[in-house]
Design a protein around this motif. Structure first.
Motif, PDB file in Angstrom:
ATOM      1  N   THR A 136       0.823  -1.210   0.000  1.00  0.00           N
ATOM      2  CA  THR A 136       0.000   0.000   0.000  1.00  0.00           C
ATOM      3  C   THR A 136       0.856   1.259   0.000  1.00  0.00           C
ATOM      4  N   ASP A 141      -4.354   2.038  -3.030  1.00  0.00           N
ATOM      5  CA  ASP A 141      -5.396   1.015  -3.022  1.00  0.00           C
ATOM      6  C   ASP A 141      -4.841  -0.261  -3.646  1.00  0.00           C
ATOM      7  N   GLN A 161      -6.932   2.434   0.506  1.00  0.00           N
ATOM      8  CA  GLN A 161      -5.756   2.469   1.365  1.00  0.00           C
ATOM      9  C   GLN A 161      -6.150   2.626   2.829  1.00  0.00           C
TER      10      GLN A 161
END
Length: 460
Positions: A136, A141, A161
């Motif tokens: 991440t 995302d 995220q």
């Protein structure tokens, strides 16, 4: 005693890898595979792959972006100018993480939940959190909740995220709970003399939790008290840090050493970093001068700490724990200088800097000026200490705080980085664009863009 993981030479399912750039250096050639392989074999392979992930091409690109290294020839010159495309980091996503370490973690968790081997499940949760954090941090995302379902879902949705960070903290909380239980079987695959007990591993989980809480401080400024609480439950010296040592062989060597040997003089020390390290007693541990250039690798130079075949990889160092504490104390009004001095001391002692040089350097450290100026001092010292083993975390700090102060490459504007600023993320690999396009496009829409200069949620 140093906490050292030794790579186990596993002959099951030897991976066949290509020799093209950014591929072989990111894959563990000894990874086992298949449903019939035992958890005892999968755990060390997962650990090995994790440390390759954090030291190979993703870290090398992060180190170039952070100007610790610079391209001198070939593809590394393009990376220095921020010409970083979909394919340049794809191998880490596809094989290092989603077919590699994260899939192994998911598999281990499933098996040990069935068998009741809670300490090994705790270790897998800890490493899963680490790899999720890496993923991440690099892309934002990412697939998580629908990942690793095999043929049942070949096009997993991307988790935001924010949700991934929640998952990271939940995994670490689960790891701590597992590692604090009684489990007569112990930890399968706990390689030689790493953290030597489940409670030692729980301390590592607390350290990682402090890291990932701190990373959220821009979107959640009130997190610092929790950061300090986690630091207080983590390990308390260099002896407690989880250290992995690569084999002293051409097939198992540290990826930095391997890159220096296999692609000589295509990458050098970044000029601004060489200047920053002038007068620092760690400089000779990091680099040596050759004419007007500073080089990071020489097969005959045993003084280069991070460029030996058997140079270690630290999942999280004690120095980082103390740097985290220094920043949290600065934010909450505590004695940040003492923590900063302890952080630098720990890093220098680990590198083997003479005691007198450590004392002179550390005694000269001060925290003065505005809060931002004091933060700059802490993060710049952390940046120095991260050289050679944690460029991704140095990049994370830069994107979160703006420190250390960097000047973007003069030739850094291009189609993937139109503003020309120091990059803020990587592009998703083309395999996602082609095979998982609906979810890929949804993730790009959710993040507001897909270019190198588009910020991630956690640092906006």
């Amino acid at each position: 005693m140093k906490n050292i993981f030794k790579i186990l030479t596993l002959f099951i399912g030897l991976a066949t890898i290509s020799s093209c750039d950014n591929t072989d250096l990111n894959l563990d050639p000894t990874r086992p595979g298949g449903d019939n392989v035992s958890v005892r074999a999968i755990v060390p392979a997962m650990q090995t792959q994790t440390h390759r992930n954090m030291m190979a091409n993703g870290a090398r690109l992060a180190g170039i972006i952070m100007q610790q290294w610079a391209g001198f020839d070939a593809q590394q010159v393009a990376f220095t100018q921020y010409n970083i495309g979909e394919g340049d980091i794809a191998n880490l996503w596809e094989f290092g993480l989603y077919v590699g370490s994260m899939k192994d973690c998911d598999d281990i968790i499933t098996r040990t939940t069935t068998s009741g081997n809670l300490h090994t499940r705790g270790l897998a949760r800890l490493y899963y959190a680490y790899n999720l954090g890496m993923a991440t941090n690099l892309w934002g995302d990412i697939p998580f909740s629908e990942a690793f379902k095999g043929a049942d879902n070949l096009t997993p949705a991307y988790d935001s995220q924010e949700d991934v960070y929640t998952a990271i903290i939940n995994l670490l909380d689960g790891a701590i709970a597992d590692l604090n239980t009684t489990d007569p079987a112990g930890i399968f695959g706990n390689l030689t003399s790493g953290p030597s007990s489940a409670s030692d591993w729980a301390a590592v989980a607390h350290a990682l939790k402090a890291r990932y809480l701190l990373q959220q401080s821009k979107v959640n400024p009130g997190v610092m008290a929790s950061v300090i609480s986690e630091v207080n439950q983590s390990f308390t010296s260099n002896d407690g840090q989880p250290e992995f040592v690569f084999e002293n062989t051409s097939g198992g060597r540290n990826p930095i050493s391997a890159f220096g040997a296999e692609r000589p003089n295509t990458m050098v020390i970044g000029p601004s970093f060489a200047t920053l390290m002038t007068g620092d007693p760690r400089q000779e541990k990091y680099m040596f001068q050759d004419g007007t250039d500073f080089l990071f690798y020489d097969s005959s130079n045993a003084d280069l700490f991070w460029a030996q075949q058997d140079s270690p990889s630290l999942l999280i160092s004690y120095a980082e724990v103390k740097f985290i504490e220094a920043e949290a104390l600065l934010s909450t009004g505590g004695n940040a200088l003492m923590a900063l001095q302890a952080a630098v001391t720990a890093n220098m002692e680990y590198l083997g800097v003479p005691a007198g040089d450590i004392t002179t350097y550390v005694n000269a450290l001060t925290l003065t000026g505005t809060a931002q100026q004091q933060l700059e001092t802490i993060i710049t010292e952390k940046y120095k200490a991260f050289y050679g083993h944690n460029a991704i975390e140095a990049w994370n700090d830069y994107r979160r705080t703006g420190f250390p102060t960097l000047t973007a490459d003069a030739n850094g504007a291009n189609g993937n980085n139109p503003s020309g600023i120091v990059p803020l993320r990587f592009l998703y690999p083309d395999s996602e664009r082609l095979a998982n396009s609906a979810n890929y496009n949804a993730a790009i829409s959710n993040q507001g863009g897909h270019l190198l200069d588009d910020p991630l949620w956690v640092w906006r």
